[in-house]
Structures are given as structure tokens and as C-alpha cells.
Write a protein that holds these residues in place. Structure first.
Motif, PDB file in Angstrom:
ATOM      1  N   ALA A  56      -6.656   4.104   7.588  1.00  0.00           N
ATOM      2  CA  ALA A  56      -6.629   2.983   8.406  1.00  0.00           C
ATOM      3  C   ALA A  56      -6.137   1.621   7.782  1.00  0.00           C
ATOM      4  O   ALA A  56      -5.349   1.181   8.238  1.00  0.00           O
ATOM      5  CB  ALA A  56      -7.757   2.818   9.326  1.00  0.00           C
ATOM      6  N   VAL A  57      -6.701   1.510   6.294  1.00  0.00           N
ATOM      7  CA  VAL A  57      -6.371   0.425   5.763  1.00  0.00           C
ATOM      8  C   VAL A  57      -4.905   0.531   5.159  1.00  0.00           C
ATOM      9  O   VAL A  57      -4.091  -0.714   5.393  1.00  0.00           O
ATOM     10  CB  VAL A  57      -7.189   0.130   4.430  1.00  0.00           C
ATOM     11  N   ILE A  58      -4.458   1.570   4.788  1.00  0.00           N
ATOM     12  CA  ILE A  58      -3.323   1.765   4.281  1.00  0.00           C
ATOM     13  C   ILE A  58      -2.192   1.526   5.663  1.00  0.00           C
ATOM     14  O   ILE A  58      -1.077   1.007   5.408  1.00  0.00           O
ATOM     15  CB  ILE A  58      -2.895   3.154   3.763  1.00  0.00           C
ATOM     16  N   LYS A  59      -2.411   2.130   6.562  1.00  0.00           N
ATOM     17  CA  LYS A  59      -1.483   1.942   7.736  1.00  0.00           C
ATOM     18  C   LYS A  59      -1.379   0.643   8.113  1.00  0.00           C
ATOM     19  O   LYS A  59      -0.430  -0.061   8.522  1.00  0.00           O
ATOM     20  CB  LYS A  59      -2.134   2.595   9.210  1.00  0.00           C
ATOM     21  N   ILE A  61      -4.989 -10.738   4.682  1.00  0.00           N
ATOM     22  CA  ILE A  61      -5.961 -10.344   3.660  1.00  0.00           C
ATOM     23  C   ILE A  61      -6.448  -9.092   4.370  1.00  0.00           C
ATOM     24  O   ILE A  61      -7.022  -9.496   5.403  1.00  0.00           O
ATOM     25  CB  ILE A  61      -6.843 -11.367   3.509  1.00  0.00           C
ATOM     26  N   LEU A  62      -6.779  -8.107   3.760  1.00  0.00           N
ATOM     27  CA  LEU A  62      -7.398  -6.813   4.206  1.00  0.00           C
ATOM     28  C   LEU A  62      -8.713  -6.585   3.466  1.00  0.00           C
ATOM     29  O   LEU A  62      -8.520  -6.720   2.168  1.00  0.00           O
ATOM     30  CB  LEU A  62      -6.617  -5.731   3.747  1.00  0.00           C
ATOM     31  N   LEU A  99      -5.434   3.799  -4.542  1.00  0.00           N
ATOM     32  CA  LEU A  99      -4.700   3.602  -5.532  1.00  0.00           C
ATOM     33  C   LEU A  99      -3.307   2.988  -5.842  1.00  0.00           C
ATOM     34  O   LEU A  99      -3.208   1.889  -6.402  1.00  0.00           O
ATOM     35  CB  LEU A  99      -5.005   4.492  -6.755  1.00  0.00           C
ATOM     36  N   LYS A 100      -2.631   3.788  -5.018  1.00  0.00           N
ATOM     37  CA  LYS A 100      -0.932   3.332  -5.196  1.00  0.00           C
ATOM     38  C   LYS A 100      -0.661   2.103  -4.401  1.00  0.00           C
ATOM     39  O   LYS A 100       0.076   1.220  -4.965  1.00  0.00           O
ATOM     40  CB  LYS A 100      -0.272   4.511  -4.390  1.00  0.00           C
ATOM     41  N   GLU A 133       0.872  -1.535  -5.855  1.00  0.00           N
ATOM     42  CA  GLU A 133       2.163  -1.887  -5.353  1.00  0.00           C
ATOM     43  C   GLU A 133       1.938  -2.141  -4.032  1.00  0.00           C
ATOM     44  O   GLU A 133       2.446  -1.581  -3.100  1.00  0.00           O
ATOM     45  CB  GLU A 133       3.319  -0.651  -5.568  1.00  0.00           C
ATOM     46  N   PRO A 134       1.253  -3.358  -3.742  1.00  0.00           N
ATOM     47  CA  PRO A 134       0.947  -3.980  -2.369  1.00  0.00           C
ATOM     48  C   PRO A 134       2.239  -4.203  -1.727  1.00  0.00           C
ATOM     49  O   PRO A 134       3.163  -4.687  -2.244  1.00  0.00           O
ATOM     50  CB  PRO A 134       0.028  -4.909  -2.528  1.00  0.00           C
ATOM     51  N   PRO A 135       2.229  -3.953  -0.231  1.00  0.00           N
ATOM     52  CA  PRO A 135       3.359  -4.619   0.674  1.00  0.00           C
ATOM     53  C   PRO A 135       3.453  -6.174   0.262  1.00  0.00           C
ATOM     54  O   PRO A 135       2.244  -6.495   0.059  1.00  0.00           O
ATOM     55  CB  PRO A 135       3.011  -4.001   1.855  1.00  0.00           C
TER      56      PRO A 135
END
Length: 118
Positions: free
Chosen positions: A47-50, A61-62, A78-79, A83-85
Motif C-alpha cells: 500500500a505504501v509503494i502504491k 511525506i509517507l 528497500l528499492k 530510489e524514491p519517486p
């Protein structure tokens, strides 16, 4: 102006740490994934990644908060931590940095909050 870096916030009281983070970043959009009494699970990480991949023109901010983070959960995150959007900042809250894998710890700033005992 606040320096926006992905961070792990360590505090014995994760609920107070969550309130501190909300106050500190009040001028930004905050999406919270806070589980005060439970572990952060793989479905939570998904859900966080989405949410992280929803484009933003301003910083978002998440905030992830939990008693613990399962290994498979951390591996899933990790990924995106590496490399955050664009305009996405992660704040992970936990009671101890020992709940995190060394690979996670090496990729974020660590802030320890001292809270008064009640």
C-alpha cells in the motif's frame, strides 16, 4: 525550511513520535500508515509503494509507524527507499533501530527522539 530526507525516527513511544512527525511536517501533505500495536506487514508495504508512485508536484511525506517491521516487508520497501519517486519522503517510526535490516539503516537518516517517562 525543513530538510526533507527520508528518516527513521526512534522513540519508545511511537504514538508520540507520530504526533511529533505530523507537527514537524504540518506544512506538507502527509499520508500515514501507522500501526501503533502491530507489525508492519507485506500488504502494508504494498500500500505504501502504491501511494509513493502517485505523482506529486509538491513534497509528500509517507509516515510508516509500527512496533516492528517484518523482514519481507523491509525487503519490499528497500528499492523504493533507495530510489524514491520525485517529491516522496519516507518517515519510518519504530521503538528501536534493531528492528531494521542493516540495508535499510544504511539508506536513511536516523533521528532519536527522547520522550519523558510518564
Amino acid at each position: 525550511m525543513i530538510n526533507l530526507l527520508s528518516t527513521i525516527v526512534i522513540s519508545r513511544d511511537i504514538k508520540k513520535a507520530f504526533e511529533h512527525v505530523k507537527s514537524k511536517y504540518k506544512d506538507y501533505r502527509i499520508c500515514d500508515f501507522f500501526k501503533e500495536k502491530d507489525d508492519f506487514l507485506l500488504e502494508d508495504a504494498k500500500a505504501v509503494i502504491k501511494e509513493a508512485y502517485i505523482a506529486e508536484s509538491n513534497p509528500k511525506i509517507l509516515v510508516l509507524g509500527a512496533k516492528g517491521y517484518k523482514v519481507e516487508t523491509q525487503n519490499a520497501l528497500l528499492k523504493i527507499l533507495e530510489e524514491p519517486p520525485k517529491n516522496i519522503i519516507f518517515i519510518l517510526i519504530a521503538q528501536s533501530k534493531t528492528v531494521f535490516l542493516p540495508t535499510i539503516l544504511s539508506r536513511v537518516f536516523i533521528e532519536e527522539l527522547k520522550t519523558e517517562k510518564e
